[in-house]
Design an enzyme around this catalytic site. Structure first.
Site, short mmCIF file in Angstrom:
data_model
loop_
_atom_site.label_atom_id
_atom_site.label_comp_id
_atom_site.label_asym_id
_atom_site.label_seq_id
_atom_site.Cartn_x
_atom_site.Cartn_y
_atom_site.Cartn_z
N ASP A 371 0.82 -1.22 0.00
CA ASP A 371 0.00 0.00 0.00
C ASP A 371 0.85 1.26 0.00
OD1 ASP A 371 -2.30 -1.49 -0.03
OD2 ASP A 371 -2.65 -1.37 2.14
N GLU A 372 2.07 1.13 0.54
CA GLU A 372 2.96 2.29 0.63
C GLU A 372 4.13 2.20 -0.35
OE1 GLU A 372 4.01 2.76 4.74
OE2 GLU A 372 1.92 2.75 5.40
N SER A 373 3.92 1.37 -1.40
CA SER A 373 4.88 1.26 -2.53
C SER A 373 6.21 0.61 -2.19
CB SER A 373 5.13 2.64 -3.17
OG SER A 373 3.92 3.20 -3.63
#
Length: 434
Positions: A371-373
């Site tokens: 979700d946060e790459s």
């Protein structure tokens, strides 16, 4: 007479209404794939027009109510005397998606493992790309030319007598091209034929020994549409470790010859020394550098962001300022191996589910990372499970790696992984691991 006239009038009105409904129905757009469309999915067929499928008739069935109280259409596609029941009815996933039960489902790739491929291209490089989904480097073709200069008839067995090695995989397509023989047309067979138990999708085997221990050599690449990062080796019977040897096949074979010379008798030493000189002369003539193993190990160590159980590491894009791209798994390698060991050795399903809680927690951390790459975390954990081994991990491996490859835009690796998981087996004859 009046009653008969009224009946005919009512029938005509109904017919007009039906015709009106048909005329006002919006015209479906043409399928963009045209006659090449292979889709069997009912939703796709109902949404787009396929003029070449004129004999296909969609018969609607009554709406059924599911457990949530919602209504769904169930239909049968009838073509001639054959009926194909909709996926919802049969429960069969026609897309061959192995992650149907996972929460995060990656976008389906156009290529599906074991699908029939188009006829093999005349250009051998295109043929290799079609069968193995990757391009081979220049040293691969130069190495084949060297082998042909030594043994023009049975080139695949150039080193069979001297070193016990045989050329396989993409080299077999070169052999077929030289002999003008017709290759087989299935992608899955090429992807899995010489894929050993621990081989990750990033590794492409090109040379094997007699399979007594499962020693094999191949190219390792971090990105499928880029050239290999190194030539490495693995011995299946000894475990998952994948050792970088060099950045080309000439250097790799030179190392093997040097190691064999140390153990050979005087007569064999002379043969091997001659072979090594031939190899190095050809390499020098074609500007191919033969470096010691230490050089490739240094290069690899600088690039990799995590070691993994394979010990050759992974490489993912990481922003230098923000450090976004990779985050460490919140558990040590030793503890992850303990978690895996408990799961594999669970005496029953109930105990296995209980022991899997710790692994599921790590999978949840991966979802947060994605979700946060920070896509590297899922790639690392997925490869760790693949390297550890065990059928029980296959669904989780497919989930973690397919998502990671999708996010990293390494789609070809997903296809290779799916083919491997369907036909994963040990090739070594004397495999003593686990």
């Amino acid at each position: 007479m009046d009653s008969k006239h009224e009946a005919l009038k009512r029938k005509r009105i109904k017919s007009d209404e039906a015709s009106s409904d048909s005329d006002t129905e919006p015209k479906k757009p043409l399928c963009k794939y045209g006659e090449k469309c292979y889709q069997k999915n009912l939703n796709h067929i109902q949404k787009f027009r396929h003029p070449h499928r004129d004999n296909v008739v969609v018969k609607p069935r009554p709406k059924l109510e599911d457990e949530k109280g919602e209504t769904t259409d169930e239909s049968v596609i009838a073509s001639g005397s054959t009926e194909i029941v909709e996926q919802k009815q049969t429960g069969i996933d026609d897309s061959n998606n192995l992650l149907a039960n996972q929460e995060s489902e990656p976008q389906k790739t156009k290529l599906e493992a074991d699908d029939e491929l188009p006829p093999s291209p005349e250009d051998v490089k295109e043929n290799i790309k079609l069968k193995f989904l990757v391009d081979m480097p220049d040293d691969f073709y130069e190495f084949w030319a060297f082998c042909q200069s030594i043994c023009s008839k049975n080139t695949l067995e150039t080193f069979k007598d001297s070193l016990g090695l045989e050329l396989v995989g993409p080299f077999q397509l070169l052999e077929q091209n030289s002999n003008r023989s017709k290759p087989k047309g299935k992608c899955g067979n090429s992807l899995t034929q010489w894929r050993f138990y621990y081989d990750p999708p990033e590794f492409q085997c090109v040379m094997i020994d007699d399979l007594s221990k499962g020693f094999h050599i191949g190219y390792f690449r971090d990105v499928p549409n880029e050239m290999p990062m190194f030539v490495g080796s693995n011995t299946e019977s000894e475990g998952c470790v994948l050792t970088p040897m060099s950045d080309n096949l000439f250097s790799a074979l030179s190392q093997i010859i040097s190691a064999r010379i140390k153990k050979a008798d005087p007569f064999k030493k002379s043969q091997l020394a001659t072979l090594k000189k031939q190899l190095e002369d050809w390499a020098n003539k074609n500007d191919i550098i033969i470096e010691p193993q230490s050089e490739i190990l240094k290069k690899r160590k600088k690039l990799m962001v995590a070691k993994t159980f394979y010990e050759c590491g992974i490489v993912v894009p990481v922003d230098k300022k923000t450090q976004v791209g990779y985050r460490k798994i919140p558990e040590t390698d030793a503890n992850i191996k303990k978690i895996c060991k408990k799961i594999v050795e669970s005496p029953n399903l109930s105990e296995q589910n209980k022991n899997s809680d710790a692994l599921q927690e790590l999978v949840t951390y991966v979802q947060y990372a994605n979700d946060e790459s920070d896509y590297g975390m899922g790639l690392e954990l997925g490869l760790d499970l693949l390297a550890y081994g065990g059928d029980v991990f296959h669904p989780t491996i497919l989930h973690l790696l397919s998502v990671a490859y999708e996010l990293l835009e390494r789609h070809e690796f997903t296809v290779i992984l799916q083919a491997h998981m369907k036909k994963r087996r040990r090739l070594a004859k004397n495999d003593a691991v686990k």
